[in-house]
Design a protein around this motif. Structure first.
Motif, short mmCIF file in Angstrom:
data_model
loop_
_atom_site.label_atom_id
_atom_site.label_comp_id
_atom_site.label_asym_id
_atom_site.label_seq_id
_atom_site.Cartn_x
_atom_site.Cartn_y
_atom_site.Cartn_z
N ARG A 51 0.86 -1.19 0.00
CA ARG A 51 0.00 0.00 0.00
C ARG A 51 0.89 1.23 0.00
NH1 ARG A 51 -3.05 -1.03 5.39
NH2 ARG A 51 -1.36 -2.47 5.65
N VAL A 52 0.53 2.21 -0.79
CA VAL A 52 1.26 3.48 -0.79
C VAL A 52 0.24 4.61 -0.90
CG1 VAL A 52 1.67 3.48 -3.29
CG2 VAL A 52 3.22 4.73 -1.78
N GLN A 53 0.48 5.69 -0.16
CA GLN A 53 -0.48 6.79 -0.12
C GLN A 53 -0.44 7.68 -1.36
OE1 GLN A 53 0.59 8.57 3.64
NE2 GLN A 53 -1.11 7.55 4.66
N GLY A 54 0.63 7.65 -2.11
CA GLY A 54 0.71 8.47 -3.30
C GLY A 54 1.86 8.02 -4.17
N ASN A 55 1.96 8.57 -5.36
CA ASN A 55 3.01 8.19 -6.30
C ASN A 55 4.08 9.27 -6.36
OD1 ASN A 55 1.84 5.73 -7.14
ND2 ASN A 55 0.42 6.84 -8.46
N GLY A 56 5.28 8.86 -6.81
CA GLY A 56 6.37 9.80 -7.01
C GLY A 56 7.68 9.26 -6.49
N ALA A 57 8.77 9.71 -7.06
CA ALA A 57 10.14 9.37 -6.63
C ALA A 57 10.34 7.88 -6.37
CB ALA A 57 10.53 10.18 -5.39
N GLY A 58 10.01 7.05 -7.38
CA GLY A 58 10.22 5.61 -7.26
C GLY A 58 9.15 4.89 -6.47
N MET A 59 8.02 5.51 -6.27
CA MET A 59 6.95 4.91 -5.47
C MET A 59 5.69 4.69 -6.28
SD MET A 59 7.37 7.15 -2.04
CE MET A 59 5.93 6.40 -1.35
N GLU A 60 5.80 4.48 -7.56
CA GLU A 60 4.62 4.34 -8.40
C GLU A 60 3.91 3.01 -8.13
OE1 GLU A 60 7.72 5.05 -9.61
OE2 GLU A 60 7.37 7.19 -9.75
N SER A 61 2.61 3.09 -8.00
CA SER A 61 1.84 1.86 -7.86
C SER A 61 1.68 1.24 -9.25
CB SER A 61 0.47 2.15 -7.23
OG SER A 61 -0.20 3.16 -7.94
N PRO A 62 1.62 -0.08 -9.33
CA PRO A 62 1.54 -0.74 -10.63
C PRO A 62 0.14 -0.67 -11.23
CG PRO A 62 1.44 -2.37 -8.90
CD PRO A 62 1.68 -1.04 -8.22
N PRO A 63 0.03 -0.97 -12.52
CA PRO A 63 -1.30 -1.07 -13.12
C PRO A 63 -2.11 -2.11 -12.35
CG PRO A 63 0.40 -1.17 -14.80
CD PRO A 63 1.11 -1.23 -13.48
N GLY A 64 -3.37 -1.85 -12.16
CA GLY A 64 -4.22 -2.77 -11.44
C GLY A 64 -4.37 -2.44 -9.96
N ALA A 65 -3.54 -1.53 -9.44
CA ALA A 65 -3.69 -1.11 -8.05
C ALA A 65 -5.01 -0.37 -7.89
CB ALA A 65 -2.53 -0.21 -7.65
N ILE A 66 -5.63 -0.55 -6.74
CA ILE A 66 -6.91 0.13 -6.51
C ILE A 66 -6.76 1.11 -5.34
CG2 ILE A 66 -8.33 -1.73 -7.45
CD1 ILE A 66 -8.92 -2.58 -4.57
N LEU A 67 -7.48 2.21 -5.43
CA LEU A 67 -7.47 3.21 -4.37
C LEU A 67 -8.46 2.79 -3.29
CD1 LEU A 67 -6.30 5.91 -3.46
CD2 LEU A 67 -8.16 7.05 -4.69
N ARG A 68 -7.93 2.55 -2.08
CA ARG A 68 -8.77 2.12 -0.96
C ARG A 68 -8.34 2.87 0.30
NH1 ARG A 68 -7.67 -3.61 0.31
NH2 ARG A 68 -8.48 -3.97 -1.77
N ASP A 69 -9.26 3.58 0.91
CA ASP A 69 -9.00 4.32 2.15
C ASP A 69 -7.79 5.25 2.04
OD1 ASP A 69 -11.17 3.05 3.42
OD2 ASP A 69 -9.91 1.34 3.95
N GLY A 70 -7.64 5.91 0.89
CA GLY A 70 -6.57 6.89 0.71
C GLY A 70 -5.23 6.34 0.29
#
Length: 140
Positions: A51-70
Motif C-alpha cells: 500500500r502506498v499513499q501516493g506516487n512519485g520518486a520511485g513509489m509508483e503503484s503498478p497497473p491494477g492497483a486500486i485506491l482504498r482508504d486513501g
C-alpha cells in the motif's frame, strides 16, 4: 511456534512471533507512507500486499492497483529469502507489526540506528540461507 528473526551484523537481536508481519515506513523525499504485508512461506517471505499513499520518486503503484482508504493497494505475490532494511538517523524509523504488537523497529531491537547505512535483516528463524541468497532490499 513460527517466528521471524531480526538480525544485526549477523547476530539475532530479536524475534517477531507469528506467521505474518507488516512493515511500514515513510519515503525520505516524498514523505509518503508505504506499507507491506509479508507472510511466512516455508523458509521464505511472501510479499502478499503493498500500500502506498501516493506516487512519485520511485513509489509508483503498478497497473491494477486500486485506491482504498486513501492508499493505492495491490498484491505483488513475490517471495524473498530475506529483507534487508537500511536504517538512517536522518529518516523516521520503520514500523514493524506482528499480530500482537506494533512498534518502531528500534523498540523491537532495543536500539536505534547508530549511523548512516545500518542494516537489519529479517528472515524466518531457522532458515539457513546465506545473506546474498534472494534478499529484497527495502529502501526509502
Amino acid at each position: 511456534m513460527s517466528a521471524f528473526c531480526l538480525i544485526v551484523a549477523g547476530v539475532v537481536r530479536a524475534t517477531l512471533p507469528g506467521q505474518e508481519f507488516t512493515l511500514a515506513w515513510e519515503h525520505s523525499v516524498e514523505k509518503t507512507r508505504w506499507v507491506e504485508r509479508y507472510r511466512m512461506d516455508g523458509a521464505q517471505l511472501a510479499l502478499v500486499e503493498a500500500r502506498v499513499q501516493g506516487n512519485g520518486a520511485g513509489m509508483e503503484s503498478p497497473p491494477g492497483a486500486i485506491l482504498r482508504d486513501g492508499s493505492w493497494v495491490w498484491q505483488p505475490q513475490s517471495k524473498h529469502a530475506e529483507l534487508r532494511l537500511t536504517r538512517s538517523t536522518f529518516t523516521r524509523d520503520y514500523d514493524l507489526c506482528s499480530p500482537d504488537r506494533c512498534a518502531a523497529l528500534s523498540d523491537w531491537l532495543g536500539v536505534g540506528p547508530t549511523g548512516e547505512g545500518d542494516v537489519v535483516t529479517i528472515r524466518p528463524c531457522g532458515s539457513e540461507l546465506p545473506a546474498s541468497a534472494g534478499g529484497q532490499q527495502v529502501g526509502r
